[in-house]
Design a protein around this motif. Structure first.
Motif, short mmCIF file in Angstrom:
data_model
loop_
_atom_site.label_atom_id
_atom_site.label_comp_id
_atom_site.label_asym_id
_atom_site.label_seq_id
_atom_site.Cartn_x
_atom_site.Cartn_y
_atom_site.Cartn_z
N ASN A 81 39.90 16.51 21.15
CA ASN A 81 38.73 17.39 21.29
C ASN A 81 37.46 16.71 20.80
O ASN A 81 36.38 16.89 21.37
CB ASN A 81 38.95 18.70 20.52
N ILE A 82 37.58 15.93 19.72
CA ILE A 82 36.43 15.21 19.18
C ILE A 82 35.88 14.25 20.25
O ILE A 82 34.68 14.22 20.53
CB ILE A 82 36.80 14.42 17.91
N ALA A 83 36.77 13.47 20.84
CA ALA A 83 36.36 12.50 21.84
C ALA A 83 35.81 13.20 23.08
O ALA A 83 34.78 12.80 23.63
CB ALA A 83 37.54 11.61 22.23
N PHE A 84 36.49 14.26 23.51
CA PHE A 84 36.07 14.96 24.72
C PHE A 84 34.66 15.53 24.58
O PHE A 84 33.82 15.35 25.46
CB PHE A 84 37.05 16.08 25.04
N LYS A 85 34.39 16.20 23.48
CA LYS A 85 33.08 16.81 23.28
C LYS A 85 31.98 15.75 23.23
O LYS A 85 30.90 15.92 23.80
CB LYS A 85 33.08 17.64 22.00
N HIS A 90 27.41 13.21 25.74
CA HIS A 90 26.54 12.04 25.63
C HIS A 90 26.83 10.89 26.60
O HIS A 90 25.93 10.07 26.86
CB HIS A 90 26.62 11.48 24.20
N ALA A 91 28.05 10.81 27.11
CA ALA A 91 28.43 9.61 27.87
C ALA A 91 28.57 9.82 29.37
O ALA A 91 28.66 8.85 30.11
CB ALA A 91 29.74 9.03 27.31
N VAL A 92 28.61 11.06 29.82
CA VAL A 92 28.73 11.31 31.25
C VAL A 92 27.33 11.56 31.82
O VAL A 92 26.63 12.48 31.40
CB VAL A 92 29.64 12.52 31.54
N LYS A 93 26.94 10.75 32.78
CA LYS A 93 25.61 10.87 33.38
C LYS A 93 25.74 10.93 34.90
O LYS A 93 26.82 10.76 35.46
CB LYS A 93 24.73 9.70 32.96
N GLY A 94 24.62 11.17 35.55
CA GLY A 94 24.62 11.25 36.99
C GLY A 94 24.43 12.67 37.47
O GLY A 94 24.38 13.62 36.68
N THR A 103 28.20 3.54 29.29
CA THR A 103 29.20 2.80 28.50
C THR A 103 28.81 2.65 27.04
O THR A 103 29.68 2.54 26.17
CB THR A 103 29.44 1.41 29.12
N GLU A 104 27.52 2.66 26.74
CA GLU A 104 27.08 2.52 25.35
C GLU A 104 27.38 3.78 24.53
O GLU A 104 27.44 3.72 23.31
CB GLU A 104 25.58 2.22 25.30
N GLN A 105 27.57 4.90 25.22
CA GLN A 105 27.76 6.17 24.52
C GLN A 105 29.22 6.59 24.42
O GLN A 105 29.52 7.64 23.85
CB GLN A 105 26.96 7.27 25.22
N VAL A 106 30.13 5.79 24.95
CA VAL A 106 31.56 6.12 24.86
C VAL A 106 32.04 5.83 23.45
O VAL A 106 31.97 4.69 22.98
CB VAL A 106 32.37 5.32 25.89
#
Length: 214
Positions: A81-85, A90-94, A103-106
């Protein structure tokens, strides 16, 4: 909508409680105050659902690393859940439906005192063989050790598939080799890594190693 007779002080105007008084075609009327809809538009709901699914697919490719990288976080919060949130926010764009990763926000790990990966690099060293390398820091802090374990993710966004190395190589080895499937040939791969102590108590931040074409 209803009409009303003016009182001794004349007609009133404006909102009172859940009704609003106005003058319509020369007649004083009251009607219900319009309420904002709480329904989420169908298009927005579909976009959110697809972004949610895109994030879930990526997180599913990295679960082994995520449970090490975020597993030391206290409380009852599930590492997944920590990673998913974090990735969803922050890391999914478009723009729907063409999502991609920043990739910098993963973040596959939550930093815990350990020094970050020093000068990481990724390269194709042979057919279907990828090498990830790094340097040793002579000024490393006391939470950083040559026997820290490396956790590496190679992700193929076009195939939505990955190759991982979970704690198989120590920091002092300075490199790790990962075999990738023949089906990855010609595809671009993204690479991330972090280190964790043998007991999982100390963890480095996630390093975006870079990308390469198979």
């Amino acid at each position: 909508m209803g009409t009303y007779q003016s009182g001794p002080f004349g007609p009133f105007r404006g909102k009172v409680g859940y009704v609003v008084a106005v003058k319509w075609k020369g007649v004083n009327v009251v009607r219900n105050y319009p309420q904002k809809s709480t329904k989420v538009p169908a298009v927005a709901l579909a976009q959110h659902r697809d972004k949610f699914a895109y994030t879930m697919k990526f997180v599913g490719q990295a679960l082994g690393l995520i449970y090490i990288g975020h597993g030391h976080v206290s409380g009852r919060t599930n590492p997944e859940n920590i990673a998913f949130k974090s990735i969803l926010a922050h890391a999914v764009k478009g723009i729907h439906p063409d999502y991609e990763l920043d990739t910098e926000q993963v973040k596959l790990s939550t930093w815990s005192k350990m020094d970050a990966v020093m000068q990481p690099k990724v390269s194709l060293v042979a057919d279907q063989m990828v090498q990830v390398s790094w340097k040793m820091d002579e000024r490393a802090n006391r939470y950083t050790s040559p026997v820290d374990l490396a956790y590496i993710l190679l992700y193929n966004p076009s195939k939505e598939a990955s190759v991982v190395s979970c704690g198989l190589v120590k920091r002092e080895a300075l490199s790790a080799e990962l075999n990738v499937p023949d089906s990855f040939e010609g595809d671009v791969l993204h690479c991330w890594m972090f280190f964790a102590s043998e007991n999982g108590k100390f963890v480095s931040e996630t390093s975006n190693v870079g990308e390469l074409k198979c």
